[in-house]
Design a protein around this motif. Structure first.
Motif, mmCIF file in Angstrom:
data_model
loop_
_atom_site.group_PDB
_atom_site.id
_atom_site.type_symbol
_atom_site.label_atom_id
_atom_site.label_comp_id
_atom_site.label_asym_id
_atom_site.label_seq_id
_atom_site.Cartn_x
_atom_site.Cartn_y
_atom_site.Cartn_z
ATOM 1 N N PRO A 105 35.344 35.228 56.264
ATOM 2 C CA PRO A 105 36.808 35.095 56.220
ATOM 3 C C PRO A 105 37.491 36.276 55.543
ATOM 4 O O PRO A 105 38.577 36.714 55.963
ATOM 5 N N ILE A 106 36.859 36.825 54.502
ATOM 6 C CA ILE A 106 37.438 37.981 53.806
ATOM 7 C C ILE A 106 37.483 39.177 54.740
ATOM 8 O O ILE A 106 38.494 39.905 54.811
ATOM 9 N N ARG A 107 36.402 39.410 55.463
ATOM 10 C CA ARG A 107 36.383 40.529 56.407
ATOM 11 C C ARG A 107 37.420 40.350 57.508
ATOM 12 O O ARG A 107 38.097 41.313 57.912
ATOM 13 N N LEU A 108 37.561 39.132 58.001
ATOM 14 C CA LEU A 108 38.531 38.890 59.078
ATOM 15 C C LEU A 108 39.947 39.117 58.587
ATOM 16 O O LEU A 108 40.761 39.756 59.279
ATOM 17 N N GLU A 109 40.260 38.604 57.403
ATOM 18 C CA GLU A 109 41.613 38.793 56.857
ATOM 19 C C GLU A 109 41.888 40.253 56.537
ATOM 20 O O GLU A 109 43.033 40.717 56.594
ATOM 21 N N GLY A 110 40.826 40.998 56.218
ATOM 22 C CA GLY A 110 41.000 42.408 55.885
ATOM 23 C C GLY A 110 40.948 43.333 57.076
ATOM 24 O O GLY A 110 40.965 44.560 56.908
ATOM 25 N N GLY A 111 40.896 42.790 58.287
ATOM 26 C CA GLY A 111 40.871 43.624 59.483
ATOM 27 C C GLY A 111 39.539 44.296 59.734
ATOM 28 O O GLY A 111 39.469 45.297 60.448
ATOM 29 N N ASN A 112 38.465 43.750 59.168
ATOM 30 C CA ASN A 112 37.137 44.329 59.317
ATOM 31 C C ASN A 112 36.214 43.357 60.047
ATOM 32 O O ASN A 112 35.099 43.068 59.615
ATOM 33 N N ALA A 113 36.693 42.846 61.165
ATOM 34 C CA ALA A 113 35.937 41.832 61.899
ATOM 35 C C ALA A 113 34.727 42.445 62.581
ATOM 36 O O ALA A 113 34.781 43.566 63.101
ATOM 37 N N PRO A 114 33.595 41.724 62.624
ATOM 38 C CA PRO A 114 32.464 42.160 63.444
ATOM 39 C C PRO A 114 32.799 41.923 64.910
ATOM 40 O O PRO A 114 33.783 41.225 65.229
ATOM 41 N N ASP A 115 32.025 42.492 65.794
ATOM 42 C CA ASP A 115 32.233 42.217 67.217
ATOM 43 C C ASP A 115 31.788 40.801 67.571
ATOM 44 O O ASP A 115 32.448 40.102 68.334
ATOM 45 N N LEU A 116 30.661 40.406 67.006
ATOM 46 C CA LEU A 116 30.139 39.052 67.185
ATOM 47 C C LEU A 116 29.644 38.553 65.824
ATOM 48 O O LEU A 116 29.125 39.335 65.031
ATOM 49 N N ALA A 117 29.806 37.270 65.575
ATOM 50 C CA ALA A 117 29.236 36.657 64.375
ATOM 51 C C ALA A 117 28.420 35.448 64.794
ATOM 52 O O ALA A 117 28.806 34.722 65.728
ATOM 53 N N LEU A 118 27.296 35.251 64.143
ATOM 54 C CA LEU A 118 26.485 34.059 64.373
ATOM 55 C C LEU A 118 26.839 33.069 63.272
ATOM 56 O O LEU A 118 26.387 33.189 62.133
ATOM 57 N N ILE A 119 27.695 32.110 63.601
ATOM 58 C CA ILE A 119 28.276 31.201 62.622
ATOM 59 C C ILE A 119 27.492 29.895 62.595
ATOM 60 O O ILE A 119 27.394 29.206 63.620
ATOM 61 N N PRO A 120 26.948 29.525 61.431
ATOM 62 C CA PRO A 120 26.121 28.317 61.368
ATOM 63 C C PRO A 120 26.873 27.034 61.047
ATOM 64 O O PRO A 120 26.239 25.991 60.936
ATOM 65 N N GLN A 121 28.189 27.100 60.911
ATOM 66 C CA GLN A 121 28.938 25.892 60.583
ATOM 67 C C GLN A 121 30.097 25.684 61.547
ATOM 68 O O GLN A 121 30.991 26.531 61.634
ATOM 69 N N PRO A 122 30.110 24.560 62.277
ATOM 70 C CA PRO A 122 31.275 24.263 63.112
ATOM 71 C C PRO A 122 32.573 24.229 62.316
ATOM 72 O O PRO A 122 33.636 24.584 62.844
ATOM 73 N N GLY A 123 32.495 23.821 61.034
ATOM 74 C CA GLY A 123 33.704 23.818 60.217
ATOM 75 C C GLY A 123 34.252 25.211 60.002
ATOM 76 O O GLY A 123 35.466 25.440 60.066
ATOM 77 N N LEU A 124 33.361 26.182 59.753
ATOM 78 C CA LEU A 124 33.790 27.566 59.595
ATOM 79 C C LEU A 124 34.257 28.133 60.925
ATOM 80 O O LEU A 124 35.238 28.891 60.986
ATOM 81 N N LEU A 125 33.580 27.755 62.013
ATOM 82 C CA LEU A 125 33.999 28.207 63.331
ATOM 83 C C LEU A 125 35.424 27.728 63.625
ATOM 84 O O LEU A 125 36.279 28.497 64.097
ATOM 85 N N GLU A 126 35.684 26.467 63.325
ATOM 86 C CA GLU A 126 37.037 25.939 63.543
ATOM 87 C C GLU A 126 38.058 26.704 62.706
ATOM 88 O O GLU A 126 39.170 26.989 63.178
ATOM 89 N N ARG A 127 37.690 27.057 61.498
ATOM 90 C CA ARG A 127 38.613 27.781 60.623
ATOM 91 C C ARG A 127 38.981 29.135 61.214
ATOM 92 O O ARG A 127 40.160 29.510 61.225
ATOM 93 N N VAL A 128 37.985 29.894 61.707
ATOM 94 C CA VAL A 128 38.298 31.228 62.227
ATOM 95 C C VAL A 128 39.055 31.140 63.546
ATOM 96 O O VAL A 128 39.779 32.075 63.910
ATOM 97 N N VAL A 129 38.903 30.007 64.253
ATOM 98 C CA VAL A 129 39.716 29.789 65.455
ATOM 99 C C VAL A 129 41.151 29.488 65.063
ATOM 100 O O VAL A 129 42.108 30.082 65.599
ATOM 101 N N GLU A 130 41.327 28.555 64.110
ATOM 102 C CA GLU A 130 42.678 28.178 63.691
ATOM 103 C C GLU A 130 43.434 29.347 63.074
ATOM 104 O O GLU A 130 44.650 29.448 63.204
#
Length: 454
Positions: A105-130
């Motif tokens: 989340p810190i990287r995404l908010e800071g504009g340093n997103a990866p091209d792909l992330a392997l996310i192990p939590q549906p809760g975190l996945l929902e957060r980055v979608v929202e």
């Protein structure tokens, strides 16, 4: 009697695990993993490139993949896509982090997103979608997911009708590790019910050995192994509907059904006659790393260890993982004989944050059964892709997990803590399990976690 070579082997593994824990932390649904490459990319002239023909017109480029996967697991992953890299010219740069859940989340908010992330939590996945960071998957990925996975897996990555990720690895977290050698030497049998398991625990305890090893320590993710105990217990005491209602907060965290699950787990995890192998008493659970906790199985230091199927990666090459070997596993039994055996587990989802052609190509490949076969052939990994070729799996523990996960009558329950909002599942629930195992009352822990629900 302890065999000298097994003692030495355990000491070697324990030192390796302890050293690794300085550099390594593991997420609640993640597993033992690694940062960095694993041997380089082969030359295309040495590879059959026919399987990668559909991506032959994609221009070369670099695709950054971010995950919690590190160490030997990451080296296996790097090897699994090496032929794809050689044939397409696409360079996959993987970064594994023990602080993935906090840092993404810190990287995404800071504009340093990866091209792909392997996310192990549906809760975190929902957060980055929202939060508007994740992108819907490309059409080719969607087609692969619809072909390869059932509605249960697709649903974890679907929001408002859009698919935002493809399932990657899968693991079974309803597994109890034991030593067939230790069982045979002492005349023990694999239990068929929960009461059988408690009777076995009493028998081992009466012999002078603590029957259970338990470890909750996992760096920034400390506490997640404890949530697995509660999730498995609740599935057995109250069933699927209550489990799903708990995840969606249709029943509160301090509901009596949840308290019943804590009580069932309490009979093992906080039982001073049962834990904690030769690590110490109940309090030692909070500071015993989950990576190290199962190693006493190798020399009779304990008899049982509940941990995901991915734990086979913790044992050295000289350890025989087999039904008649040094270590193996069985599914945590139901409360009653003949009852449905609930299966709980986790996995990762490949989620895109860029839509460049080379990113789409990598994502498409990762969602194919051919990739699942390639990764599974490297060992200590399975996919829930129903079209994968399970004959390529050589690791007996992974074979066992695949057999359970891919069985037509298996109803898979995704790890609840990973499916809840992160403020609850991967923060309050994790820390609450540490409080609980160090003496805080169940009522106080449940009330505290309930108050964290957004």
């Amino acid at each position: 009697m302890l065999l000298p070579d097994r003692k030495a082997r355990r000491r070697h593994l324990a030192v390796a695990a302890t050293a690794g824990s300085v550099l390594l932390t593991i997420s609640g649904c993640g597993f033992l993993s690694g940062e960095g490459g694993g041997g380089g990319t082969p030359d295309a002239s040495d590879v059959d490139c026919a399987p990668f023909e559909q991506w032959s017109d994609v221009e070369e480029g670099t695709v950054d993949v971010y995950s919690s996967i590190r160490d030997e697991e990451a080296e296996r992953m790097d090897r699994s896509w090496a032929d794809f890299e050689a044939c397409t010219g696409i360079d996959i740069k993987h970064e594994g982090s023990g602080e993935f859940e906090a840092q993404l989340p810190i990287r995404l908010e800071g504009g340093n997103a990866p091209d792909l992330a392997l996310i192990p939590q549906p809760g975190l996945l929902e957060r980055v979608v929202e939060d508007g960071h994740a992108l819907p998957v490309a059409d080719g990925v969607r087609a692969n997911v619809e072909e390869g996975w059932g509605e249960d897996w697709r649903g974890y990555a679907t929001f408002d009708g859009e698919l935002y990720g493809s399932p990657y690895g899968a693991n079974m977290k309803s597994m109890v590790w034991y030593s067939p050698t230790f069982f045979e030497e002492n005349g023990y049998e694999v239990p068929e019910t929960w009461d059988d398991m408690l009777a076995l625990s009493d028998e081992i305890a009466d012999s002078g050995t603590k029957p259970w090893c338990v470890g909750f320590e996992s760096g920034d993710a400390t506490g997640w192994p404890g949530t697995d105990w509660i999730e498995n217990a609740l599935l057995r005491t109250s069933g699927t509907d209550a489990y799903n209602d708990w995840i969606s907060h249709d029943i509160p965290f301090d509901d009596p059904k949840v308290a019943d699950a804590f009580e069932l787990a309490d009979g093992v995890v906080r039982n001073p006659d049962y834990v904690n192998g030769d690590f110490g008493g109940v309090d030692s659970i909070a500071v015993t790393s989950f990576q190290e906790a199962g190693l006493p199985l190798l020399d009779g230091g304990c008899g049982l260890y509940m941990m995901g199927s991915f734990y086979s990666a913790q044992f050295g090459e000289d350890v025989v993982v087999a039904e008649d070997g040094d270590v193996y596993g069985f599914v945590l039994p139901p409360l009653e004989a003949g009852a449905e055996v609930p299966v709980m587990g986790g996995g990762e989802f490949a989620v895109p944050f860029a839509d460049r052609p080379e990113v789409v190509a990598v994502h498409e490949y990762l969602s194919t059964p051919e990739y699942a076969n390639s990764r599974a052939s490297e060992g200590a990994w399975v996919s829930a892709n129903r079209n994968m070729d399970t004959s390529v799996i050589e690791d007996p523990a992974a074979q066992f997990a695949a057999e359970v996960l891919l069985a037509p009558d298996t109803v898979f329950h995704f790890d609840a803590s990973d499916s809840m909002p992160s403020s609850v599942g991967t923060e309050a629930f994790w820390s609450g399990m540490v409080d609980w195992v160090t003496g805080t009352s169940t009522d106080d822990v449940l009330e505290s976690i309930e108050s964290s629900w957004p």
